[in-house]
Design an enzyme around this catalytic site. Structure first.
Site, PDB file in Angstrom:
ATOM      1  N   ASP A 346       0.824  -1.174   0.000  1.00 12.69           N
ATOM      2  CA  ASP A 346       0.000   0.000   0.000  1.00 12.69           C
ATOM      3  C   ASP A 346       0.865   1.232   0.000  1.00 12.69           C
ATOM      4  O   ASP A 346       2.003   1.217   0.442  1.00 12.69           O
ATOM      5  CB  ASP A 346      -0.961   0.010   1.178  1.00 12.69           C
ATOM      6  CG  ASP A 346      -2.405  -0.019   0.715  1.00 12.69           C
ATOM      7  OD1 ASP A 346      -2.687   0.666  -0.290  1.00 12.69           O
ATOM      8  OD2 ASP A 346      -3.215  -0.698   1.327  1.00 12.69           O
ATOM      9  N   THR A 347       0.272   2.331  -0.481  1.00 13.48           N
ATOM     10  CA  THR A 347       1.011   3.497  -0.893  1.00 13.48           C
ATOM     11  C   THR A 347       0.080   4.686  -0.806  1.00 13.48           C
ATOM     12  O   THR A 347      -1.123   4.522  -0.649  1.00 13.48           O
ATOM     13  CB  THR A 347       1.482   3.282  -2.353  1.00 13.48           C
ATOM     14  OG1 THR A 347       2.277   2.099  -2.419  1.00 13.48           O
ATOM     15  CG2 THR A 347       2.293   4.439  -2.891  1.00 13.48           C
ATOM     16  N   THR A 348       0.629   5.891  -0.959  1.00 20.00           N
ATOM     17  CA  THR A 348      -0.229   7.063  -1.121  1.00 20.00           C
ATOM     18  C   THR A 348       0.411   8.000  -2.130  1.00 20.00           C
ATOM     19  O   THR A 348       1.629   8.168  -2.155  1.00 20.00           O
ATOM     20  CB  THR A 348      -0.487   7.768   0.226  1.00 20.00           C
ATOM     21  OG1 THR A 348      -1.489   8.776   0.048  1.00 20.00           O
ATOM     22  CG2 THR A 348       0.755   8.364   0.826  1.00 20.00           C
ATOM     23  N   GLN A 364       4.672   7.867  -2.389  1.00 21.74           N
ATOM     24  CA  GLN A 364       5.482   7.429  -1.248  1.00 21.74           C
ATOM     25  C   GLN A 364       4.830   6.235  -0.567  1.00 21.74           C
ATOM     26  O   GLN A 364       3.622   6.031  -0.684  1.00 21.74           O
ATOM     27  CB  GLN A 364       5.657   8.580  -0.254  1.00 21.74           C
ATOM     28  CG  GLN A 364       4.358   9.145   0.292  1.00 21.74           C
ATOM     29  CD  GLN A 364       4.555  10.455   1.036  1.00 21.74           C
ATOM     30  OE1 GLN A 364       4.832  11.485   0.434  1.00 21.74           O
ATOM     31  NE2 GLN A 364       4.395  10.414   2.357  1.00 21.74           N
TER      32      GLN A 364
END
Length: 536
Positions: A346-348, A364
């Site tokens: 998972d990432t944003t 990131q």
């Protein structure tokens, strides 16, 4: 055209589209107070490290595409971290491990995101680092209300967080997950951010010593030397043309070239004529995905350690040969030769554009949810588990080697029209990332959608992406249930194995379109996650 479920955000002066409203708000405040897009991006990134701890943190890594309007230059910044110098295949194999653990200190690579802030600030920033980090410090020190998705992520990762008292005391209360509305305090993280804001070096001195000491005490491999040697690096972005546009991406170790390959393959089809989310259009894009992912499996690694035939992979000749392999009536069901990479995580992602039309496309991550699960005692630093991307197979292109960076799913794009920035975007979602980016770009360029419509439109995702074993095949095509039953049936008739998923479940994209003629910014945020666009 798709109905817009969230209002279109349009403005003239500046806009931030990110995965949390406090991050977007913090970035826009910096713009209003006179900062540029790079100042706002650092502020947004830092706040995301505080308010989305399951997705990202200062113990993780990042990639940026930065366009400087004053210099008319576009640069790629790679802030992914290498394996520790003592991390060898033999070390793990001698302990009876066939893969690198996904939790604990043995999963941790050198964190890169803080150096990315410093590098971007030194090259393009206009405000002090203390100023742009202040919002993150305040949210860490005073707390913020836990939102439902964060509470759910804590709940599903309790066993991981309980492994380390330093982690459990932050995210749990008496062994239970923080509930929606409870205040999440990260006072140790606030202290660390204050030190960075005041000029302390994350990679040398007090902070680095604390990380290395904790690593040693908890059977990790990360050392002070690993941290001291680290430097994020500037690169020229890679690119391809698509229709009348030029699409820029991150070079390896990022999988950015896969998006460019997908676009070059589907460019040979008239998607607009095939229709939006028809069986024919979806089939074309899914088959292009399969072919491009085969190249990722076979070639993607750290270019400092292996030779990647990038020029050939991005050539239109290669795309034409790949395109010729697509059978319009029959889906590919068996895998193209593959290795045992595994990408889940998972990432944003967020995007920023300012009044001068400087633009930052920024992604990131900690890798998997809550990364390694390890918070370094007394620092608030939640560490990544990026090492798990490596293979322990001796002949694998992405095999573990000391000081090597693993192949990365993180990628972000910036599209130019007539030599000026037109669109920037990205999404979390590991193997879904380049598939979602393909769909969003096509929605805007081929189907003429506004960015919010393009992001909200129903999606598909082809599984596996990078599969660990042949047992993961045949391919399964996940489709959101807003794609009509008639289209799903037609896809099944072409040989696609369909899995229907919730209509708002694949990815979490953000994006900005720049109308250079009208000088208007248009932002889009994904209702599938906690995305927010704020402009002024």
């Amino acid at each position: 055209m798709e109905k817009i479920h969230r209002p279109m955000v349009m403005c003239k002066n500046g806009l931030v589209a990110s995965g949390h409203h406090l991050a977007s708000l913090s970035g826009v405040k910096i713009l209003i107070e006179g900062g540029n897009a790079i100042d706002a991006a650092i502020a947004t990134s830092a706040v995301l490290c505080v308010v989305r701890p399951h997705m990202t943190g200062i113990g993780g890594d990042a990639f940026m595409l930065i366009y400087s309007a004053e210099n008319d230059e576009l640069k790629a910044l790679n802030a992914s971290g290498p394996a520790p110098l003592t991390a060898t295949r033999e070390y793990f194999l001698n302990q009876g491990m066939k893969t690198i653990p996904s939790t604990g200190m043995l999963s941790v690579s050198v964190p890169g995101i803080v150096d990315s802030w410093v590098k971007a600030y030194e090259r393009y920033g206009t405000m002090s680092l203390a100023k742009v980090l202040q919002p993150a410090i305040e949210y860490a020190e005073s707390g913020f209300p836990v939102y439902p998705r964060l509470s759910a992520s804590i709940t599903s990762n309790i066993s991981k967080l309980l492994l380390y008292p330093s982690s459990a005391k932050i995210f749990l209360r008496d062994g239970r997950a923080l509930e929606p509305g409870e205040n999440l305090l990260q006072k140790d993280l606030a202290k660390t951010l204050k030190k960075i804001a005041q000029g302390s070096d994350f990679y040398r001195g007090e902070i680095a010593s604390a990380i290395a000491k904790f690593s040693q005490e908890n059977h990790g491999l990360l050392s002070e030397e690993d941290l001291e040697r680290y430097q994020s690096r500037w690169y020229a972005p890679i690119s391809t043309t698509y229709r009348d546009y030029k699409v820029f991406e991150q070079p390896p170790v990022s999988q950015g070239h896969i998006l460019l390959q997908e676009l070059s393959i589907v460019e040979g089809f008239d998607l607009a004529k095939l229709g939006h989310n028809t069986a024919e259009a979806i089939h074309v894009m899914v088959e292009a995905k399969k072919l491009a992912f085969a190249d990722r499996i076979n070639y993607l690694s750290d270019p400092d350690f292996v030779t990647i035939p990038l020029k050939k992979l991005l050539s239109k000749e290669h795309a034409a040969k790949q395109r010729a392999r697509i059978n319009m009536t029959q889906a590919m069901s068996k895998p193209v030769p593959h290795g045992n990479l595994k990408f889940e995580g998972d990432t944003t992602y967020f995007a920023v554009v300012d009044r001068e039309r400087n633009a930052v496309s920024f992604i990131q991550s900690l890798f998997q949810t809550f990364g390694s699960g390890v918070v370094v005692e007394n620092t608030g630093i939640l560490l990544n588990d990026r090492m798990t991307g490596f293979s322990l197979e001796p002949d694998h292109v992405n095999r573990l080697e000391p000081g090597k960076k693993t192949a990365h799913t993180l990628n972000n794009y910036l599209v130019f029209k007539e030599d000026r920035p037109f669109m920037l975007g990205g999404t979390p979602g590991a193997d879904d990332q380049v598939q979602i980016n393909l769909q969003v770009i096509a929605n805007v360029i081929d189907y003429g959608m506004f960015i919010q419509q393009a992001i909200e439109a129903p999606r598909w995702s082809s599984h596996p992406g990078t599969a660990p074993t042949e047992e993961a095949y045949p391919y399964t095509l996940w489709v959101e249930d807003r794609i009509t039953p008639e289209v799903r049936t037609a896809l099944e008739e072409k040989g696609h194995r369909i899995k229907v998923v919730d209509g708002w479940s694949i990815g979490g994209a953000q994006g900005i379109v720049i109308d250079q003629t009208r000088q208007i910014l248009m932002g889009g945020a994904d209702p599938r996650r906690d995305g927010y666009v704020i402009g002024w």
